[in-house]
Write a protein that holds these residues in place. Structure first.
Motif, PDB file in Angstrom:
ATOM      1  N   UNK A 230      -6.414 -11.060  -4.140  1.00  0.00           N
ATOM      2  CA  UNK A 230      -6.221 -11.036  -5.573  1.00  0.00           C
ATOM      3  C   UNK A 230      -7.369 -10.299  -6.259  1.00  0.00           C
ATOM      4  N   UNK A 231      -7.037  -9.513  -7.292  1.00  0.00           N
ATOM      5  CA  UNK A 231      -8.008  -8.760  -8.101  1.00  0.00           C
ATOM      6  C   UNK A 231      -8.747  -7.690  -7.305  1.00  0.00           C
ATOM      7  N   UNK A 232      -8.240  -7.333  -6.121  1.00  0.00           N
ATOM      8  CA  UNK A 232      -8.865  -6.255  -5.357  1.00  0.00           C
ATOM      9  C   UNK A 232      -8.469  -4.911  -5.946  1.00  0.00           C
ATOM     10  N   UNK A 233      -9.352  -3.910  -5.905  1.00  0.00           N
ATOM     11  CA  UNK A 233      -8.983  -2.588  -6.442  1.00  0.00           C
ATOM     12  C   UNK A 233      -7.857  -1.970  -5.617  1.00  0.00           C
ATOM     13  N   UNK A 234      -6.830  -1.492  -6.302  1.00  0.00           N
ATOM     14  CA  UNK A 234      -5.692  -0.902  -5.622  1.00  0.00           C
ATOM     15  C   UNK A 234      -5.084   0.196  -6.493  1.00  0.00           C
ATOM     16  N   UNK A 235      -4.422   1.133  -5.867  1.00  0.00           N
ATOM     17  CA  UNK A 235      -3.787   2.238  -6.579  1.00  0.00           C
ATOM     18  C   UNK A 235      -2.365   1.862  -6.975  1.00  0.00           C
ATOM     19  N   UNK A 236      -1.769   2.661  -7.863  1.00  0.00           N
ATOM     20  CA  UNK A 236      -0.418   2.427  -8.342  1.00  0.00           C
ATOM     21  C   UNK A 236       0.515   3.492  -7.785  1.00  0.00           C
TER      22      UNK A 236
END
Length: 263
Positions: A230-236
């Motif tokens: 949760x709340x980890x940096x991720x791309x869209x």
């Protein structure tokens, strides 16, 4: 998916509303909620009904689907109508039966409340009918992004909402399977009296709740196995793009709100 369940179901028609940014549609629904609460006259409600019908027709989704979206709440609307009609003592009395009396003002306010609720339900169905669940979650996350300043996590909120919506048809299908299994063993709810139906519902809730917890636990294990944090940096995968059509869509609701206040 269960054909009778329309909650969270998107219907692709290729209309201009389908192509709008999910954030604009969410904001438009919030504006619509404010507008429909501000409408306090029959002229304002009539104008809002015409506006709603025009927007719904522009989605190219058959109007019968919007009506079906409100069908599960028909008993609640009937209950609200009856309670308000019998408890509000305004205007000229129409008739009375014992301690119950129906007044002209109570009947008018009851009808007004039911129409308001019907318009709200049918129009907010536009949000799910014209937006895929993934884009809807992404748009909701964008709308809730200011909550980060308050220490809240928009990602956590949208994840809870998306999982809850995803579990609704699953739980309903599970309930139907259990009801059919009970009917095959001689416990058919349709043939039992009301008192026995209430007892049977208790025996139905236990396996349904147990199955829901088991599915939730399996989902947690699956997410952990895939390294989800949760709340980890991720791309869209899909990047939302706000365009002129989205601004025009919002302005339509602003203008409608001003017209409702004037009327």
């Amino acid at each position: 998916m269960n054909e009778r369940l329309l909650l969270g179901r998107s219907i692709e028609t290729g209309s201009w509303v389908h192509k709008l940014d999910a954030r604009s549609k969410i904001l438009a629904m919030l504006l619509y909620l404010v507008v429909i609460l501000l409408a306090d006259s029959w002229w304002a409600m009539a104008g809002l009904a015409v506006f709603s019908a025009a927007v719904l027709a522009s989605t190219k989704v058959p109007l019968k689907y919007y009506i079906k979206a409100a069908k599960p709440l028909r008993y609640l609307m009937l209950f609200i109508f009856v309670v308000q009609a019998l408890t509000i003592k305004e205007g000229e009395p129409l008739f009375s039966i014992g301690s119950f009396a129906l007044h002209e003002g109570g009947l008018s306010l009851a009808a007004f409340s039911v129409i308001r609720m019907f318009l709200l339900i049918t129009f907010t169905a536009l949000l799910t009918f014209t937006t895929r669940p993934a884009k809807l979650n992404q748009g909701l996350e964008g709308v809730l992004s200011p909550l980060k300043k308050l220490g809240l996590s928009p990602e956590r909120i949208t994840l809870m909402i998306s999982i809850a919506l995803r579990f609704i048809p699953t739980i309903l299908d599970e309930s139907q399977i259990i009801m059919k299994a009970q009917a095959s063993r001689g416990a058919d709810l349709k043939e039992l009296p009301l008192k026995e139906k209430m007892r049977m519902l208790v025996s139905l809730l236990v396996p349904v709740i147990s199955s829901a917890f088991r599915r939730a636990q399996d989902l947690v294990y699956s997410m952990e196995a895939r390294g989800f944090r949760m709340d980890a940096p991720r791309t869209k995968y899909h990047r939302p793009a706000w365009g002129a059509a989205d601004t025009a869509f919002i302005l339509m609701f602003v203008i409608m709100g001003v017209a409702v206040v004037v009327l």
